[in-house]
Design a protein around this motif. Structure first.
Motif, PDB file in Angstrom:
ATOM      1  N   SER A  23       6.957   0.339  83.620  1.00 15.48           N
ATOM      2  CA  SER A  23       6.554   0.530  85.309  1.00 15.48           C
ATOM      3  C   SER A  23       5.951  -1.144  85.359  1.00 15.48           C
ATOM      4  O   SER A  23       6.312  -1.740  86.239  1.00 15.48           O
ATOM      5  N   LYS A  55       7.905  -4.037  87.658  1.00 17.40           N
ATOM      6  CA  LYS A  55       7.253  -4.819  88.858  1.00 17.40           C
ATOM      7  C   LYS A  55       6.560  -5.950  88.657  1.00 17.40           C
ATOM      8  O   LYS A  55       5.921  -6.713  89.368  1.00 17.40           O
ATOM      9  N   GLU A  91       3.842  -7.005  86.774  1.00 13.39           N
ATOM     10  CA  GLU A  91       2.683  -6.746  87.306  1.00 13.39           C
ATOM     11  C   GLU A  91       1.668  -6.963  85.582  1.00 13.39           C
ATOM     12  O   GLU A  91       0.722  -6.517  85.778  1.00 13.39           O
TER      13      GLU A  91
END
Length: 315
Positions: free
Chosen positions: A70, A74, A76
Motif C-alpha cells: 500500500s 501510493k 508514500e
C-alpha cells in the motif's frame, strides 16, 4: 487524517532488494514471531496498530504494522521515513510516544512503540462532551511542552488533533502519529505543503501561503477550544434547538419551500441561459465514432463505474 503527502525527509529511503531502509532504529534480529498479537487497537491508511506482548519478557507494546504494498503503491515511502525519523528523536520527551525499535518482513513494516492505554483525547471528548477549565489547561500545557520540544528540533508537527493525543495509564498526554511532520525548518524559515486535517488548518495553510511553526499553535488553540466547548457543538447550538435531527435525516420534516415541478422535463428552475443553448452532437457519440487519444484514456483507468448486479434495484 492523511490529508496530503508529507515532504521528503533526509535521507531518502532506500528500496534495495524490495526493502525499505529504516535506518539505525532497525533491530536485525526481531521478527513478528517474537510477539503474541492480542488485540487491534487502531487502524490507519496503511495498516493497523496492535497490542502485542513480547514473548521473551512479557512486556506490552503497541506495534504498528504497515503494508509495504500500500505504501509503495501510493509512493508514500517518504511519509513513513518522516515518522521514523521523528520517532527516533522523541525518546527524550515525556509527552511524545517512544519508538523502541523497528523491523520489516518482505511484506510489512513494524514499529514497536510505547503501549499507551489511557485512550485518545477524542474518545474522552466524545464521551464527556467537554472538560472543565483546569483539566483542559493541564492537557493543553502538556501538548504545548511536546510541541515546543519538536520545534526546538526544527520539526513542525502539522497534524495536531484530539485523535493524535493519547493519555497514558496515569492520565498524562502522549502525542503520536508523526507522518505529516516537516523536518529541518529553522525558526525563521517557512514551508508550503498543503497537509493536515481540515478542521484544524491554520488560515495561511488554507490560503496556500508559506507558513512556519506557528501553525502548530493555531492547531493547539483549536483543540483547546474543543476541550472547553465540545467537539462539533453545532447541532446542540440554541439556533438549531427546534430541529429533531433524526427526523431531519429520515426526511420526516416538511421542507419550507416546494419547487412544484410538473415532472422530470420541467426546467423552470434552470437558467434559460443554459437551457436555450444547443446540445453538442458529439456528447452522445460512442468511442467507435469519436477518435480518442490513447494517452487520455490511460490517464483515467478505473474511472468507469457501474453497480454490481445485486445492487440494482427493481423498479
Amino acid at each position: 487524517m492523511d490529508a496530503g503527502p508529507a515532504e521528503s525527509p533526509s535521507p531518502q529511503p532506500s528500496r534495495a532488494n524490495g526493502n525499505i531502509n529504516l535506518g539505525p532504529s532497525v533491530n536485525p534480529n526481531a521478527r513478528p514471531t517474537d510477539f503474541d498479537f492480542l488485540k487491534i487497537i487502531g487502524k490507519g491508511t496503511y495498516g493497523k496498530v496492535l497490542l502485542a506482548k513480547r514473548k521473551s519478557d512479557g512486556a506490552f507494546y503497541a506495534v504498528k504494522v504497515l503494508q509495504k504494498k500500500s505504501i509503495l503503491k501510493k509512493k508514500e515511502q517518504s511519509h513513513i521515513m518522516v515518522e521514523r525519523n521523528v520517532l527516533l528523536k522523541n525518546v527524550q520527551h515525556p509527552f511524545l510516544v517512544g519508538l523502541h525499535y523497528s523491523f520489516q518482513t518482505p511484506e510489512k513494516l513494524y514499529f514497536v512503540l510505547d503501549y499507551v492505554n489511557g485512550g485518545e483525547l477524542f474518545f474522552h471528548l466524545q464521551r464527556e462532551r467537554r472538560f472543565l477549565e483546569p483539566r483542559a489547561r493541564f492537557y493543553a500545557a502538556e501538548v504545548a511542552s511536546a510541541i515546543g520540544y519538536l520545534h526546538s528540533l526544527n520539526i513542525i508537527y502539522r497534524d495536531l488533533k484530539p485523535e493524535n493525543i493519547l493519555l497514558d495509564c496515569q492520565g498524562h498526554v502522549v502525542l503520536t502519529d508523526f507522518g505529516l511532520c516537516k523536518e529541518g525548518v529553522e525558526p525563521e524559515e517557512t514551508t508550503s505543503t498543503f497537509c493536515g486535517t481540515p478542521e484544524y488548518l491554520a488560515p495561511e495553510v488554507l490560503r496556500n501561503e508559506p507558513y512556519d511553526r506557528a501553525v502548530d499553535w493555531w492547531c493547539l488553540g483549536a483543540v483547546l477550544y474543543e476541550m472547553l466547548h465540545g467537539l462539533l457543538e453545532i447541532k446542540n447550538h440554541v439556533f438549531f434547538s427546534p430541529i429533531n435531527w433524526d427526523d431531519l435525516y429520515h426526511k420526516r420534516l416538511t421542507p419550507p419551500f416546494n419547487p412544484n415541478v410538473a415532472g422530470p422535463a420541467d426546467l423552470k428552475h434552470f437558467d434559460p441561459e443554459f437551457t436555450q443553448e444547443a446540445v453538442s452532437k458529439s456528447i452522445g457519440c460512442t468511442p467507435d465514432t469519436v477518435a480518442s487519444s490513447s494517452g487520455a484514456s490511460s490517464a483515467f483507468l478505473g474511472f468507469s463505474y457501474g453497480p454490481e448486479d445485486d445492487d440494482v434495484l427493481d423498479c
